[in-house]
Design a protein around this motif. Structure first.
Motif, PDB file in Angstrom:
ATOM      1  N   PHE A   1       1.072   5.226   6.415  1.00  0.00           N
ATOM      2  CA  PHE A   1       1.929   5.172   5.562  1.00  0.00           C
ATOM      3  C   PHE A   1       3.173   6.123   5.728  1.00  0.00           C
ATOM      4  O   PHE A   1       2.887   7.137   6.098  1.00  0.00           O
ATOM      5  CB  PHE A   1       1.307   5.210   4.389  1.00  0.00           C
ATOM      6  CG  PHE A   1       0.282   4.062   3.846  1.00  0.00           C
ATOM      7  CD1 PHE A   1       0.689   3.144   3.095  1.00  0.00           C
ATOM      8  CD2 PHE A   1      -0.946   4.191   4.454  1.00  0.00           C
ATOM      9  CE1 PHE A   1      -0.193   2.210   2.782  1.00  0.00           C
ATOM     10  CE2 PHE A   1      -1.896   3.131   4.308  1.00  0.00           C
ATOM     11  CZ  PHE A   1      -1.406   2.118   3.268  1.00  0.00           C
TER      12      PHE A   1
ATOM     13  N   ILE B   1      -2.318  -4.220   1.323  1.00  0.00           N
ATOM     14  CA  ILE B   1      -1.359  -2.876   1.005  1.00  0.00           C
ATOM     15  C   ILE B   1      -2.374  -1.865   1.296  1.00  0.00           C
ATOM     16  O   ILE B   1      -1.803  -0.776   1.905  1.00  0.00           O
ATOM     17  CB  ILE B   1      -0.601  -3.157  -0.271  1.00  0.00           C
ATOM     18  CG1 ILE B   1       0.457  -4.026  -0.232  1.00  0.00           C
ATOM     19  CG2 ILE B   1       0.251  -1.759  -0.607  1.00  0.00           C
ATOM     20  CD1 ILE B   1       1.123  -4.567  -1.477  1.00  0.00           C
ATOM     21  N   LYS B   2      -3.254  -1.697   0.490  1.00  0.00           N
ATOM     22  CA  LYS B   2      -4.071  -0.161   0.485  1.00  0.00           C
ATOM     23  C   LYS B   2      -4.816  -0.128   1.839  1.00  0.00           C
ATOM     24  O   LYS B   2      -4.938   0.972   1.980  1.00  0.00           O
ATOM     25  CB  LYS B   2      -4.778  -0.191  -0.777  1.00  0.00           C
ATOM     26  CG  LYS B   2      -4.151  -0.477  -2.068  1.00  0.00           C
ATOM     27  CD  LYS B   2      -5.243  -0.448  -3.320  1.00  0.00           C
ATOM     28  CE  LYS B   2      -4.569  -0.963  -4.639  1.00  0.00           C
ATOM     29  NZ  LYS B   2      -5.719  -1.521  -5.565  1.00  0.00           N
ATOM     30  N   HIS B   3      -5.588  -1.126   2.215  1.00  0.00           N
ATOM     31  CA  HIS B   3      -6.347  -1.167   3.185  1.00  0.00           C
ATOM     32  C   HIS B   3      -5.919  -2.142   4.301  1.00  0.00           C
ATOM     33  O   HIS B   3      -6.784  -3.080   4.430  1.00  0.00           O
ATOM     34  CB  HIS B   3      -7.821  -1.035   3.044  1.00  0.00           C
ATOM     35  CG  HIS B   3      -8.116  -0.219   1.920  1.00  0.00           C
ATOM     36  ND1 HIS B   3      -8.478   1.174   1.920  1.00  0.00           N
ATOM     37  CD2 HIS B   3      -8.451  -0.520   0.435  1.00  0.00           C
ATOM     38  CE1 HIS B   3      -8.335   1.554   0.714  1.00  0.00           C
ATOM     39  NE2 HIS B   3      -8.651   0.687  -0.262  1.00  0.00           N
TER      40      HIS B   3
ATOM     41  N   GLN C   1       4.203   3.449  -0.042  1.00  0.00           N
ATOM     42  CA  GLN C   1       3.624   2.352  -0.701  1.00  0.00           C
ATOM     43  C   GLN C   1       3.028   1.338   0.132  1.00  0.00           C
ATOM     44  O   GLN C   1       1.907   0.514  -0.286  1.00  0.00           O
ATOM     45  CB  GLN C   1       4.344   1.804  -1.826  1.00  0.00           C
ATOM     46  CG  GLN C   1       4.677   2.918  -3.136  1.00  0.00           C
ATOM     47  CD  GLN C   1       5.600   1.997  -4.139  1.00  0.00           C
ATOM     48  OE1 GLN C   1       6.618   1.441  -3.598  1.00  0.00           O
ATOM     49  NE2 GLN C   1       5.163   2.264  -5.420  1.00  0.00           N
TER      50      GLN C   1
ATOM     51  N   ASP D   1      -3.104  -7.093  -2.534  1.00  0.00           N
ATOM     52  CA  ASP D   1      -3.440  -5.520  -2.875  1.00  0.00           C
ATOM     53  C   ASP D   1      -4.193  -4.755  -2.025  1.00  0.00           C
ATOM     54  O   ASP D   1      -4.107  -3.967  -1.523  1.00  0.00           O
ATOM     55  CB  ASP D   1      -4.039  -5.575  -4.499  1.00  0.00           C
ATOM     56  CG  ASP D   1      -3.092  -6.187  -5.501  1.00  0.00           C
ATOM     57  OD1 ASP D   1      -2.098  -5.974  -5.372  1.00  0.00           O
ATOM     58  OD2 ASP D   1      -3.862  -6.427  -6.405  1.00  0.00           O
ATOM     59  N   GLU D   2      -5.415  -5.495  -1.493  1.00  0.00           N
ATOM     60  CA  GLU D   2      -6.020  -4.881  -0.483  1.00  0.00           C
ATOM     61  C   GLU D   2      -5.321  -4.809   0.836  1.00  0.00           C
ATOM     62  O   GLU D   2      -5.281  -3.762   1.688  1.00  0.00           O
ATOM     63  CB  GLU D   2      -7.311  -5.421  -0.142  1.00  0.00           C
ATOM     64  CG  GLU D   2      -8.459  -5.452  -1.351  1.00  0.00           C
ATOM     65  CD  GLU D   2      -8.731  -3.890  -1.481  1.00  0.00           C
ATOM     66  OE1 GLU D   2      -9.149  -3.207  -0.280  1.00  0.00           O
ATOM     67  OE2 GLU D   2      -8.703  -3.397  -2.644  1.00  0.00           O
TER      68      GLU D   2
END
Length: 124
Positions: A78, A51-53, A85, A48-49
């Motif tokens: 992005f 993907i986000k950061h 996403q 999850d991290e």
């Protein structure tokens, strides 16, 4: 030399759902690896991290591996092509994950969510 045995016996004894749950049991996989390798030599990526950061998570991996500081926030962006996403990469060339990455999860009935939580909780 002992190596982790992650194979699923074929044919798998049990239902298709049992097979999927066996493959999804990351605790089992981690326990198998940590029984062979010292825990301090195992790096677990937080997907999850990542993907986000992405830069922040890859920095942790660089440090763990003892690599020189290379990746920066500017190496990731992005883009609407993949729904914005998932990160795109600028090195070694500009590249984005395909639109098939990160398919939408179906809506689940409350009973289904409860059932999955009951099965998966002991694995966490």
């Amino acid at each position: 030399e002992r190596v982790p045995d992650l194979d699923v016996p074929m044919p798998f004894k049990g239902s298709f759902v049992d097979h999927l749950l066996h493959l999804s049991n990351y605790k089992r996989i981690y326990d198998e690896f940590s029984s062979v390798y010292p825990k301090e030599s195992i790096f677990v990526v937080n997907g999850d991290e990542l993907i986000k950061h992405p830069a922040k998570e890859i920095k942790k991996l660089e440090k763990f591996l003892g690599l020189r500081d290379f990746y920066r926030k500017e190496h990731f962006f992005f883009h609407a092509d993949n729904g914005g996403q998932f990160p795109c990469f600028t090195v070694p060339e500009m590249r984005c994950m395909g639109s098939d990455k990160g398919l939408s999860h179906p809506s689940l009935r409350k009973e289904t969510v409860q059932y999955l939580m009951e099965i998966l909780q002991p694995m966490m």
